[in-house]
Design a protein around this motif. Structure first.
Motif, PDB file in Angstrom:
ATOM      1  N   PRO A  54       0.827  -1.219   0.000  1.00  0.00           N
ATOM      2  CA  PRO A  54       0.000   0.000   0.000  1.00  0.00           C
ATOM      3  C   PRO A  54       0.858   1.265   0.000  1.00  0.00           C
ATOM      4  CG  PRO A  54       0.064  -0.944   2.198  1.00  0.00           C
ATOM      5  CD  PRO A  54       0.824  -1.896   1.311  1.00  0.00           C
ATOM      6  N   LEU A  55       1.500   1.544  -1.149  1.00  0.00           N
ATOM      7  CA  LEU A  55       2.404   2.682  -1.255  1.00  0.00           C
ATOM      8  C   LEU A  55       1.623   3.974  -1.491  1.00  0.00           C
ATOM      9  CD1 LEU A  55       5.075   1.047  -3.596  1.00  0.00           C
ATOM     10  CD2 LEU A  55       5.090   1.178  -1.101  1.00  0.00           C
ATOM     11  N   ASP A  56       2.209   5.079  -1.087  1.00  0.00           N
ATOM     12  CA  ASP A  56       1.637   6.401  -1.335  1.00  0.00           C
ATOM     13  C   ASP A  56       2.053   6.817  -2.742  1.00  0.00           C
ATOM     14  OD1 ASP A  56       0.775   8.991  -1.445  1.00  0.00           O
ATOM     15  OD2 ASP A  56       1.941   9.712   0.282  1.00  0.00           O
ATOM     16  N   TRP A  57       1.258   6.411  -3.730  1.00  0.00           N
ATOM     17  CA  TRP A  57       1.670   6.614  -5.114  1.00  0.00           C
ATOM     18  C   TRP A  57       1.670   8.079  -5.520  1.00  0.00           C
ATOM     19  CZ3 TRP A  57       4.471   3.522  -7.799  1.00  0.00           C
ATOM     20  CH2 TRP A  57       4.460   2.150  -7.514  1.00  0.00           C
ATOM     21  N   ALA A  58       0.867   8.910  -4.875  1.00  0.00           N
ATOM     22  CA  ALA A  58       0.915  10.337  -5.194  1.00  0.00           C
ATOM     23  C   ALA A  58       2.308  10.900  -4.904  1.00  0.00           C
ATOM     24  CB  ALA A  58      -0.144  11.082  -4.384  1.00  0.00           C
ATOM     25  N   ARG A  59       2.959  10.365  -3.885  1.00  0.00           N
ATOM     26  CA  ARG A  59       4.312  10.817  -3.531  1.00  0.00           C
ATOM     27  C   ARG A  59       5.370   9.995  -4.251  1.00  0.00           C
ATOM     28  NH1 ARG A  59       8.000   8.882  -0.144  1.00  0.00           N
ATOM     29  NH2 ARG A  59       6.536   7.349   0.696  1.00  0.00           N
ATOM     30  N   VAL A  60       5.178   8.665  -4.293  1.00  0.00           N
ATOM     31  CA  VAL A  60       6.198   7.780  -4.844  1.00  0.00           C
ATOM     32  C   VAL A  60       6.241   7.838  -6.366  1.00  0.00           C
ATOM     33  CG1 VAL A  60       6.861   5.332  -5.085  1.00  0.00           C
ATOM     34  CG2 VAL A  60       6.088   6.224  -2.870  1.00  0.00           C
ATOM     35  N   GLY A  61       5.081   8.012  -7.002  1.00  0.00           N
ATOM     36  CA  GLY A  61       4.991   7.914  -8.454  1.00  0.00           C
ATOM     37  C   GLY A  61       5.958   8.803  -9.221  1.00  0.00           C
TER      38      GLY A  61
END
Length: 516
Positions: free
Chosen positions: A396-403
């Motif tokens: 469950p990664l924070d894709w808004a930040r990681v992307g």
């Protein structure tokens, strides 16, 4: 084979993706009246369309699958209504099907033609490996022959339906042993092992754990051949939709199915509303039977319940996809490139077990403008970079930040590897779109993966979610969440299998030929 009892004159198909359109064509060929409800404004489902506009012009992006194999299955669908695929599609065979790059600096082109591939293997891996390739080709062809009719192309009501000579043949071929070790026994060269086993990840399982039976995906890639439709993959859905409408189907775009009306254990109507106005008026569309093709969670919402399973479904890994419009062409790059990292089994542990991004990623890079320059503005190029990654349940990664950071990392990896035509891309990217598991989840895909339920043993064949809906006598399922599974060929077959549940007919099921 269990079939839908009672009248089936008018069938509503929910979803104009490839599964739904395949079902529609087979139903039309069997004499049914068909109405299709599609939430988007165009056909294709996951093989839809994405246009990126710049001052130079428009990049016509394929947001879903980019690898098209087994075009005979398209012919099968079109033949149901008396048409041929080549009357509606310009399918270009790709040679090479893939260009593969390895961490040791070697490059190997994957050819469909046996003699050309044998020569390439001899050039890169040596004369012994050329003979081993011939053995691999025979094994993959034998697997396909053993599986296509009984295990892939047939409706199954029980594991007992598998009993017969094909089961014995498949077992003797090693179909129920692990794919990775099977391939390694035939091909000692690790580079060739990867080329003929990486496809298992499409089925949601790492090669060293996948059933040997899933070598059939490598057959489709490396023997049946890879094709590309001029105009992009979007043309496949459009062509199927046009053929369906020409044969009498009605397709309503911009309509989302919201529920079912029931009478005496049967679906009597499908409720639907405007996709862009979910709180608006709901209409009903009466029917005699229904085919549901959205992802399984959406199907369960439409039906109004989730079926019980002793063990919850396990979802496939997901993918990060970067679509990049380049301000200058990269003619050295092939249509499909696989860039393998040095790591292999550890990458699968990272994304499947640990829920982490790959530390040494293997990437699929597609340059569709290699075959159709018209997909990009004049003097420009279009790239699709796919990196397998954890689904949202496992990681469950924070894709808004990681992307955004991962986008830059992927471009950095390609720059460091410096494959011909794919080095130092960042300065040429004039427009891009990054698609992450969060975006797949926002589209309603379970666990943020476009690859649906993994093909573990407990989710394969008769153990996969069935294409009949318990408690509804006249409802069938199609799509990658049900049988036979994930990928364009299985999805097209799923539409035919759903139609057969309704019609009880073998119309439109010619034997798909093999290539050895």
């Amino acid at each position: 084979m269990r079939t839908v009892p009672g009248p089936t004159d008018h069938v509503v198909v929910v979803g104009a993706g490839l599964a739904g359109l395949s079902a529609a064509l087979h139903l039309l060929g069997a004499g049914r009246r068909v109405t299709v409800l599609e939430r988007a404004e165009h056909p294709g489902g996951r093989a839809g369309r994405l246009d990126l506009h710049t001052d130079r012009g428009t990049y016509r992006v394929d947001p879903g699958p980019t690898v098209l194999t087994m075009p005979e299955l398209l012919d099968e669908a079109f033949a149901a209504v008396g048409e041929k695929a080549d009357e509606r599609l310009d399918l270009v065979p790709l040679d090479p099907a893939y260009r593969t790059h390895f961490a040791d600096g070697s490059t190997l082109d994957v050819h469909t033609d046996a003699a050309a591939m044998e020569a390439e293997v001899r050039r890169v891996c040596g004369p012994d490996a050329a003979g081993q390739y011939r053995r691999m080709r025979r094994w993959l062809t034998d697997l396909y022959e053993a599986e296509i009719d009984r295990f892939i192309g047939a409706n199954l009501d029980s594991p007992l339906d598998l009993l017969g000579p094909d089961l014995v043949r498949l077992a003797a071929l090693g179909g129920f042993r692990r794919l990775g070790p099977q391939v390694a026994r035939i091909l000692p060269d690790e580079r060739l092992q990867r080329i003929f086993s990486f496809q298992a990840l499409y089925a949601g399982v790492p090669p060293h754990l996948a059933l040997g039976a899933y070598g059939v995906i490598a057959y489709m890639d490396t023997i049946a051949g890879v094709h590309f439709p001029r105009g992009g993959m979007r043309q496949v859905g459009q062509a199927l939709a046009d053929a369906a409408e020409a044969a009498g189907a009605t397709i309503h775009y911009g309509r989302t199915a919201t529920g079912l009306e029931r009478r005496s254990g049967r679906v009597s109507a499908v409720r639907h509303g405007a996709t862009d106005d979910p709180a608006g008026a709901v209409e009903r569309l009466a029917c005699d039977a229904v085919v549901l093709t959205p992802d399984l969670p959406a199907v369960h919402r439409i039906v109004g319940r989730t079926p019980r399973r002793a063990v919850p479904l396990r979802w496939s890994p997901s993918a990060v996809v970067l679509h990049a419009g380049l301000a200058r062409p990269r003619p050295e790059a092939a249509h499909h490139t696989i860039s393998f990292g040095a790591a292999w089994e550890s990458t699968f542990r990272e994304i499947i077990d640990d829920g982490r991004l790959m530390s040494d990623p293997s990437l699929l890079v597609t340059r569709p403008t290699a075959t159709d320059p018209g997909l990009a503005p004049d003097g420009c190029d279009l790239l699709f970079v796919l990196a397998p990654c954890p689904n949202t349940e496992r990681g469950p990664l924070d894709w808004a930040r990681v992307g955004p950071a991962y986008r830059d990392e992927l471009l950095g990896v390609l720059a460091a590897r410096n494959h011909p035509g794919l080095g130092e891309l960042a300065g040429d990217v004039e427009i891009s779109r990054l698609v992450t598991p969060a975006d797949w989840a926002a589209q309603g895909l379970a666990a943020g993966t476009p690859f649906s339920a993994a093909h573990t043993f407990a989710q394969t064949g008769p153990f996969r979610p069935r294409n009949l809906v318990q408690g509804l006598a006249n409802a069938a399922l199609a799509g990658c969440g049900t049988t036979p599974g994930v990928g364009i060929p299985p999805v097209l077959i799923s539409g035919r299998l759903a139609a057969q549940r309704i019609t009880g007919s073998d119309v439109g099921t010619p034997r798909v030929r093999t290539r050895g």
